[in-house]
Design a protein around this motif. Structure first.
Motif, PDB file in Angstrom:
ATOM      1  N   GLY A 465      31.798  40.472  25.721  1.00  0.00           N
ATOM      2  CA  GLY A 465      32.717  40.743  26.538  1.00  0.00           C
ATOM      3  C   GLY A 465      33.720  41.706  25.695  1.00  0.00           C
ATOM      4  O   GLY A 465      33.452  42.037  24.442  1.00  0.00           O
ATOM      5  N   TRP A 474      36.234  42.493  30.438  1.00  0.00           N
ATOM      6  CA  TRP A 474      35.040  42.154  31.056  1.00  0.00           C
ATOM      7  C   TRP A 474      34.236  41.161  30.308  1.00  0.00           C
ATOM      8  O   TRP A 474      34.640  41.024  28.952  1.00  0.00           O
ATOM      9  N   PHE A 475      33.419  40.178  30.683  1.00  0.00           N
ATOM     10  CA  PHE A 475      32.550  39.382  30.019  1.00  0.00           C
ATOM     11  C   PHE A 475      31.311  39.210  30.862  1.00  0.00           C
ATOM     12  O   PHE A 475      31.340  39.142  32.028  1.00  0.00           O
TER      13      PHE A 475
END
Length: 500
Positions: A465, A474-475
């Motif tokens: 991420g 994000w991940f």
């Protein structure tokens, strides 16, 4: 858990997750300060089909709070929340079934087990600064819960709970030393209306029972923290608990079928402890405390028939340390507790060889709970970071007439969850990548007679991420990438007789 307020929340925050087995989760929240008023609102949903058959789950939630500063010394805040949660329950598998097809569901002869909940809650917390040294916090709450729960029977409950918490705190001096004193009063009550029907594939059949549950609880407590030096504090506390449980049977044809009862539980619990600040960011602690847990209605009347059990009580000694440094953060504790009348729950079966079990709670005579809890974050060379949470348990009977000193079943002897992350800098600033682990290294018993065990397991995954900037992150994560078949939890029975 600390709720966000308009003072701590972003103006707008949104999050979305998606994954295998139709998994999806989303939330959106907002908060703002307008003069002396602030607010925070969060709405979320969760939905998944699940790895197993008949394991669909859904939850919708909305939570909000509004605060207002009446004056520089008085602030009040209202909280409101609503949750709708629907869950299909795929039932227990045998060990052989798990090894053959862990995605299967076992629905039994009645089938269609579910747990659907509607919950509404409203509360208020008002803080009053009485002086530079004294403050008063007054809190009140009300909640309403509807439960539709087809299992061995269809359990349909409406429950109302309400309570009050008054907490006075004074920070000053005693005999020339810094001293902190807390005094609290916490009454609560609840009423529940419980109907039981036969389970016809998840629908109500014939009415078999109708109960009214009423509970009252009164807790009063005091704690004093006396600082012998700026770094060393002695702590003494006292708690008084009085609980009442009253069940009224509304449906019976003769006196022998009347399940009504009334039970009272009263106890006073002392504690003593010591806190030592070895450095500004390193703390040592030790405490010796009494504990007392009156049974809930779920433990008294949640099974096939009411079973009036005693309150669980015990004495626990704990010693540990918490702190942080440039390269390591930690929180570690070792504990040893001797319990009397421990509330233990086992799976039992209704009349007629019904293969869907009900839970029945009983008291053990004497038990021992000892163990280690160890959480750590270590910042290593090459931008690596190791994090883990380790539990080591030694829970056992203490000279029981039937089970001697055998181990309490249904819990791993040790369990570790860990990760090793690369955390980038420069152009990879905010980026992380690495493996994750979950390890239960020993087999452990699932019955009191110690005839049958759940297997050990080791799981690994990978996650990555990045916090791109102040506004975006994000991940992605993969779990159990080796596709291991394992039992995450087990039911507990009295004697499995070694059967698979």
């Amino acid at each position: 858990f600390l709720s966000h307020t308009g003072y701590t929340a972003p103006r707008l925050e949104a999050r979305y997750e998606a994954g295998t087995y139709d998994y999806s989760r989303a939330s959106v929240s907002t908060g703002e300060v307008i003069g002396d008023l602030d607010y925070y609102v969060n709405a979320s949903y969760f939905d998944q089909r699940g790895f197993r058959d008949f394991a669909d789950q859904m939850a919708h939630r909305i939570n909000a709070n509004v605060g207002y500063k009446i004056s520089p010394d008085i602030e009040t805040r209202f909280y409101v929340g609503y949750t709708r949660s629907d869950s299909n329950l795929p039932g227990n598998l045998t060990k052989a079934q798990l090894k053959n097809d862990p995605s299967d569901a076992f629905l039994g002869s009645v089938g269609q087990q579910k747990r659907d909940i509607d919950l509404f809650r409203i509360a208020n917390k008002t803080n009053i600064q009485l002086s530079d040294q004294s403050s008063l916090q007054v809190s009140a709450y009300f909640s309403h819960k509807d439960l539709f729960h087809p299992i061995f029977q269809v359990i349909d409950q409406d429950t109302n709970d309400y309570g009050l918490d008054i907490r006075f705190q004074h920070k000053g001096e005693l005999a020339g030393h810094r001293n902190e004193f807390i005094l609290g009063f916490n009454p609560s009550a609840g009423v529940g209306y419980d109907e039981r029907n036969t389970n016809l594939q998840g629908r109500k059949g014939a009415l078999v029972n109708k109960l009214e549950n009423r509970s009252r609880n009164l807790e009063a407590y005091a704690e004093n923290r006396f600082f012998i030096t700026d770094s060393l504090a002695l702590i003494a506390g006292l708690q008084y608990t009085h609980s009442e449980r009253k069940l009224t049977d509304k449906l019976f044809s003769n006196a022998a079928e009347n399940e009504s009862f009334k039970a009272n539980y009263v106890q006073t619990n002392p504690k003593i402890g010591v806190l030592y600040d070895l450095k500004p960011n390193v703390q040592l602690f030790a405490n010796l405390s009494r504990s007392y847990e009156p049974p809930s209605f779920g433990e008294l009347a949640g099974g096939i028939r009411p079973n009036i059990v005693k309150a669980q009580e015990g004495t626990t000694f704990e010693v540990g340390s918490r702190g942080n440094s440039e390269s390591i953060d930690w929180d570690v504790a070792v504990y040893y507790g001797k319990l009397k009348n421990e509330l233990l729950q086992t799976a039992v079966f209704a009349a007629g060889n019904n293969p869907v079990p009900a839970a029945q709670t009983t008291n053990a005579d004497k038990t021992i709970h000892a163990g280690l809890e160890f959480g750590m974050t270590a910042r290593l060379p090459l931008n690596l970071e190791w994090r883990h949470c380790l539990l080591v348990n030694r829970f056992k009977f203490d000279g029981d007439d039937t089970f001697g000193n055998s181990t309490l079943p249904g819990i791993q002897k040790s369990l570790m969850r860990a990760e090793l992350m690369y955390r980038g800098n420069d152009f990879l600033n905010g980026f992380y990548l690495g493996p994750t682990f979950e390890w239960s290294p020993q087999d452990y018993y699932v019955d009191f007679a110690e005839t049958f065990k759940a297997d050990s397991y080791f799981l690994w995954g990978v996650k990555a991420g990045q916090k791109v900037n102040q506004h975006w992150s994000w991940f992605v994560e993969g779990r159990n990438l080796a596709d291991q078949k394992y039992a995450a939890t087990t039911a507990v029975v009295r004697n499995q007789n070694g059967a698979d």
